[in-house]
Design an enzyme around this catalytic site. Structure first.
Site, PDB file in Angstrom:
ATOM      1  CD  GLU A 428       4.710  -1.049 -14.582  1.00 25.89           C
ATOM      2  OE1 GLU A 428       4.330   0.115 -14.344  1.00 25.89           O
ATOM      3  OE2 GLU A 428       5.835  -1.464 -14.280  1.00 25.89           O
ATOM      4  CG  ASP A 501       4.151  -0.263 -10.692  1.00 25.06           C
ATOM      5  OD1 ASP A 501       2.928  -0.286 -10.463  1.00 25.06           O
ATOM      6  OD2 ASP A 501       4.869  -1.280 -10.757  1.00 25.06           O
ATOM      7  CG  ASP A 503       8.584   1.771 -10.531  1.00 22.40           C
ATOM      8  OD1 ASP A 503       8.117   1.993 -11.671  1.00 22.40           O
ATOM      9  OD2 ASP A 503       8.625   0.649 -10.021  1.00 22.40           O
ATOM     10  CG  ASP A 505      11.336  -0.860 -14.281  1.00 23.69           C
ATOM     11  OD1 ASP A 505      12.286  -0.340 -14.923  1.00 23.69           O
ATOM     12  OD2 ASP A 505      11.419  -1.951 -13.681  1.00 23.69           O
TER      13      ASP A 505
END
Ligand code: 0RA
Length: 641
Positions: A428, A501, A503, A505
């Site tokens: 990403e 990541d 998180d 997203d």
């Protein structure tokens, strides 16, 4: 009731039993696939399969599975009960024979053609061999019998416990911690398979109960509509193109065939096939027969009723777009072939399914002209889109080459050429991509950075999918094509590792990528080529010691370890919000070095469940997606390591 037999027989049988047990305990993977969570759950399915056989033979209406505290499972049914009379030649009761002899499996009567088998079917003796202890209780002929075993060896004689006023078989077992690396039964995992079994066995009641917590959870699955209800459940929130599910159930000499199907306004093809309750991921003769009949019947009907303009014609792909379908056949002696032994080989089944589908589908179309028109219109739209896609693809091929030829510019490829040894990280963001490129071992690790959110394939037609840059880069890098052109043998890497990541997203991007692979390159997942990287959440650091940890619990543990009962002075905890915060060396050490990293292999145990999850997640409804992404930690736990 004590077991009496001639000493000679007893001894030779005992030797045979011990040899069998030894083989199973030495190589459990050979019998149940693995000794991780997957194999653990397999034990339950193995026991349940025996009760299902009894149900398929028409003698059992209800199966009750209970997860008990202490990693214990019990499976109870209301079948005829495993025979308890002395076996004429083996000199032990039938139930003991079933529990201690490989492949006996309790399936003595092969009179009905509704026998299961195939993939599992290794028999309950394997479960017995791999259990610290197992107890069986048989209620039969007005009496209740009991026997106990430890690691497959009987520790009591079959004992008559007294009167019983019902019939059935209860098997209770505790998987052996010496064998399994994982002992924690997952309610969700068991529930997915048991629900599937209930759909596949119309009218059968399957109860799953969890007694490990104070608030006891109990799910009851029973579907009198069989596969028709399965299709409705699978379709979930997608809008149907015609009102009623197309359904039939027929018994032919070659096979018993049950089919349900319905078109919706989505673009994916959701066909699930089963043979004797086993998901045939790799398809086979039953699927071939279905596909042939579907294409022919719809084209014939449309032509006869002048729905086509002059030389219009629908291809197989056209008539499968937006189709949710479950095909279940029950065959006496299934031959399973293919990589994962989930491809039906019996040639006689092809014709049987083809004829049955022809017959019932044309009858449906004749009787429901409005539905017929709607689903043909849907297929015609698919045909037009496919034409546009072909043009786009030809253009793309000329420009950059989807297959072979030029690799995407931002791919940092590895130097070795052997796919079995090569891995590609889908990373990403460009900045993490940069770190990964510097940190990697370039001999066998390739890096492809992906920018931002990739296209949601659940909501897009193939032409749009193929014109998306990020998707094109992935397809070209992997090198195996897409959808009907997909050829696993051409895959340039046997490990495709998604690295996002930690998180919300990142979770979203990971889900988009998984949806893409599941829908467009499914075999990558079936072969176990797709993985998820596990970057650390924190770096805990004091003086010369540093530790990377992957959860809050691990962080707390590490902090208290480093404080050594004294104060927490000098301890620093750094939280990584994204991959980009790690330098190349850290990324290598924590996430990419094969000797140190953990990667999760993505597996699909219940394709039906995955299908529904993906369409709910990525479809039009926003709420389920938001909820899912917030609960994403739960999802990752469902993946096998
Ligand atoms: C073979 C014969 C009979 C019953 C069973 C197998 C049987 C096995 C299992 C395993 C779990 N539950 C089961 N229920 C039944 C009985 C044949 C007869 O009574 O005539």
């Amino acid at each position: 009731m004590a077991v009496k037999s001639r000493a000679g027989d007893y001894t030779s049988r005992q030797i045979q039993v011990l040899k069998g047990l030894e083989a199973v305990r030495k190589r459990p993977g050979m019998y149940i696939g693995s000794t991780s969570a997957r194999g653990l759950h397999h034990l339950v399915y193995e026991v349940v399969d025996n009760s299902i056989d009894e149900a398929m033979a028409g003698h059992c209406a209800s199966i009750r599975v209970v997860i008990r505290p202490g990693d214990i499972i019990s499976v109870d049914d209301d079948g005829r009960g495993i025979p308890v009379d002395m076996h004429p030649t083996e000199g032990v009761p039938g139930v003991e024979l079933a529990m201690t002899t490989l492949h006996a499996g309790g399936k003595f009567d092969k009179t009905s053609y509704k026998v299961s088998g195939g993939l599992h079917g290794v028999g309950v003796s394997v479960v017995n061999a791999l259990s610290e202890w197992l107890e069986v209780e048989v209620r039969r002929g007005g009496r209740r019998y009991h026997q106990r075993y430890e690691r497959g060896i009987r520790t009591t004689d079959l004992t008559d416990l007294g009167a019983a006023n019902d019939r059935g078989t209860l098997v209770t077992f505790k998987p052996d911690p010496e064998v399994f690396t994982e002992l924690d039964f997952s309610f969700d995992r068991l529930s997915a398979r048991l629900r599937e079994l209930a759909f596949l066995n119309k009218g059968l009641e399957i109860v799953l109960r969890d007694e490990r917590t104070d608030e006891e959870v109990e799910h009851v699955y029973r579907y009198d509509g069989g596969l028709a209800e399965f299709v409705t459940w699978l379709r979930g929130s997608r809008s149907p193109v015609h009102e009623n599910v197309i359904y039939f159930d027929t018994a032919r000499p070659e096979a018993e065939i049950e089919l349900a199907m319905q078109y919706d306004d989505g673009f994916s093809e959701n066909i699930h096939t089963f043979v004797n309750n086993i998901n045939t991921h790799e398809g086979g003769t039953h699927l071939t027969g279905f596909r042939a009949a579907l294409t022919r019947t719809i084209n014939d009907y449309a032509r006869r009723n002048r729905i086509f303009k002059k030389d219009e014609n629908l291809s197989g792909d056209d008539v499968r777009e937006g189709l949710t379908c479950v095909l279940s056949v029950k065959v006496m002696e299934p031959q399973f072939e293919g990589q994962t032994k989930t491809k039906l080989g019996n040639s006689e089944v092809r014709g049987a399914v083809e004829t049955a589908v022809n017959e019932h589908l044309s009858a449906f179309l004749e009787e429901n002209p409005r539905s017929a028109k709607a689903l043909i219109e849907k297929s015609l739209q698919a045909a037009r889109a496919r034409m546009a896609a072909r043009k786009a693809r030809d253009l793309a091929r000329k420009k950059s080459g989807l297959e072979g030829g030029v690799l995407p510019g931002k791919l940092a490829d590895c130097s070795i050429a052997d796919p079995a040894l090569s891995e590609i990280y889908l990373v990403e963001g460009d900045s993490a991509g940069g770190s990964a490129k510097q940190g990697r071992d370039r001999s066998f690790q390739a890096i492809l950075p992906l920018k931002g959110k990739i296209l949601n394939v659940e909501k897009a037609r193939i032409d749009k999918i193929l014109s998306n840059d990020e998707i094109r880069a992935m397809v070209t890098a992997i090198g195996a094509g897409i959808r009907e052109d997909f050829d696993i043998e051409k895959a340039r890497y046997h490990k495709i590792i998604i690295m996002t990541d930690a998180d919300v997203d990142g979770a979203h991007i990971r889900t988009l990528l998984l949806t893409f692979f599941f829908r467009q390159m499914r075999e990558l997942i079936d072969r176990g080529y797709v993985y998820i990287a596990q970057p650390p959440l924190y770096r805990v650091h004091k003086g010369k010691t540093e530790r990377y940890v992957y959860s809050d619990a691990e962080r707390d543990q590490e902090v208290s370890r480093l404080s050594n009962g004294k104060d927490g002075k000098g301890i620093s905890v750094q939280r990584y919000k994204g991959l980009g915060e790690m330098n190349p060396d850290q990324l290598w050490k924590t996430t990419m070095d094969p000797d140190a990293r953990t990667i999760l292999r993505v597996t699909v145990e219940s394709a039906a469940e995955a299908d529904r999850i993906f369409s709910r997640l990525m479809g039009d409804e926003v709420e389920p997606r938001r909820r899912f992404i917030e609960e994403n930690a739960r999802y990752v736990r469902n993946l096998d390591v």
